[in-house]
Design an enzyme around this catalytic site. Sequence first.
Site, PDB file in Angstrom:
ATOM      1  N   LEU A 230       4.265  58.225  19.793  1.00 30.50           N
ATOM      2  CA  LEU A 230       4.907  56.774  18.895  1.00 30.50           C
ATOM      3  C   LEU A 230       3.541  56.526  18.472  1.00 30.50           C
ATOM      4  O   LEU A 230       2.478  57.352  18.140  1.00 30.50           O
ATOM      5  CB  LEU A 230       4.076  55.463  20.385  1.00 30.50           C
ATOM      6  CG  LEU A 230       5.063  55.177  21.324  1.00 30.50           C
ATOM      7  CD1 LEU A 230       5.418  53.661  21.451  1.00 30.50           C
ATOM      8  CD2 LEU A 230       6.911  54.559  20.789  1.00 30.50           C
ATOM      9  N   ASP A 231       3.095  56.346  16.597  1.00 30.13           N
ATOM     10  CA  ASP A 231       3.048  56.037  15.630  1.00 30.13           C
ATOM     11  C   ASP A 231       1.056  55.799  16.840  1.00 30.13           C
ATOM     12  O   ASP A 231       1.430  54.536  17.100  1.00 30.13           O
ATOM     13  CB  ASP A 231       3.239  55.526  14.693  1.00 30.13           C
ATOM     14  CG  ASP A 231       4.483  56.712  13.968  1.00 30.13           C
ATOM     15  OD1 ASP A 231       4.536  57.587  14.544  1.00 30.13           O
ATOM     16  OD2 ASP A 231       5.371  55.750  13.145  1.00 30.13           O
ATOM     17  N   ARG A 232       0.060  56.057  15.958  1.00 31.81           N
ATOM     18  CA  ARG A 232      -0.815  55.721  16.508  1.00 31.81           C
ATOM     19  C   ARG A 232      -1.230  53.976  16.609  1.00 31.81           C
ATOM     20  O   ARG A 232      -1.237  53.574  17.131  1.00 31.81           O
ATOM     21  CB  ARG A 232      -2.422  56.389  15.363  1.00 31.81           C
ATOM     22  CG  ARG A 232      -3.616  55.791  16.141  1.00 31.81           C
ATOM     23  CD  ARG A 232      -4.327  55.816  15.894  1.00 31.81           C
ATOM     24  NE  ARG A 232      -6.171  55.644  15.769  1.00 31.81           N
ATOM     25  CZ  ARG A 232      -6.353  55.997  16.285  1.00 31.81           C
ATOM     26  NH1 ARG A 232      -7.237  57.868  15.969  1.00 31.81           N
ATOM     27  NH2 ARG A 232      -8.320  55.905  16.512  1.00 31.81           N
TER      28      ARG A 232
ATOM     29  N   VAL B 121       1.025  52.154  16.779  1.00 35.58           N
ATOM     30  CA  VAL B 121       2.847  51.035  17.796  1.00 35.58           C
ATOM     31  C   VAL B 121       2.557  50.863  19.092  1.00 35.58           C
ATOM     32  O   VAL B 121       1.680  52.000  19.495  1.00 35.58           O
ATOM     33  CB  VAL B 121       3.974  51.978  16.734  1.00 35.58           C
ATOM     34  CG1 VAL B 121       5.070  51.520  17.704  1.00 35.58           C
ATOM     35  CG2 VAL B 121       3.845  51.927  15.839  1.00 35.58           C
TER      36      VAL B 121
END
Length: 252
Positions: free
Chosen positions: A67-69, A71
């Site tokens: 997951l993107d940081r 998110v």
Amino acid sequence: MSASPGSASDIPILYEDNHLLVVVKPPGVPSQEDESGDPDMLTLLKADLKRRYDKPGNVFLGLVHRLDRPVGGVMLFAKTSKAASRLSDAVRTRAFRKTYLAVLTAKPQTDSGSLRHYLQKDAARNVVTAYAKPTGDAKEARLDYRTWPGADGAPLAAVRLHTGRPHQIRAQFAAIGCPLAGDRKYGPSGRGAPARGGHGDIALWSAAAGIAHPVTKEWMEFRSLPPRAFPWTAWTEQQLEQAASAVQHASD
């Protein structure tokens, strides 16, 4: 600014057995170690397993997806190499069902639909460009979405991913003129409304994940709702749950 957990005890566990660990990733925490040196999910959870089970030596924990940081939400890890291999195969063959909730800064032309782009990543700048047609080494990205109205013209979008490209949801919605609220990277000149309340600066949440158990083959689903903070408070928890379910169980 997003809050980073001091230890894995700050990370909620949704499910755990001998093969699988499912948690709620807090926004602002890297999925794995990066150049920032900040505490990351993989390192924190390995340390927690070592402590809880009094394990000697190194602890195995496989990163199933990222997951993107900024998110938060549902995130899966494999506790054995066999589980890691089987779960990675599920991701590769698109048998891993992922649903996200997002707040958009503009309403798409249709309330529901599918987006298909070809994404090319500039690793040096950590930016993804979405193209309408195949180009160079760009990779196909597909998603389905459905929207519901919200305050001030900012709709809620439930998104089901069919591919798992870096920054996919952010780049694809920006490409149709509907960047995510608070997305300074893909919003117009960085003017997206930030998601206040210490829960990250992008209104994007991993709300549900479905996958066959790597050993028993039983289909399992895991859910997590966004925090009760702006901008998510424009919808009730029941509305958010219904939105996630609407695309999670949509037919292929």
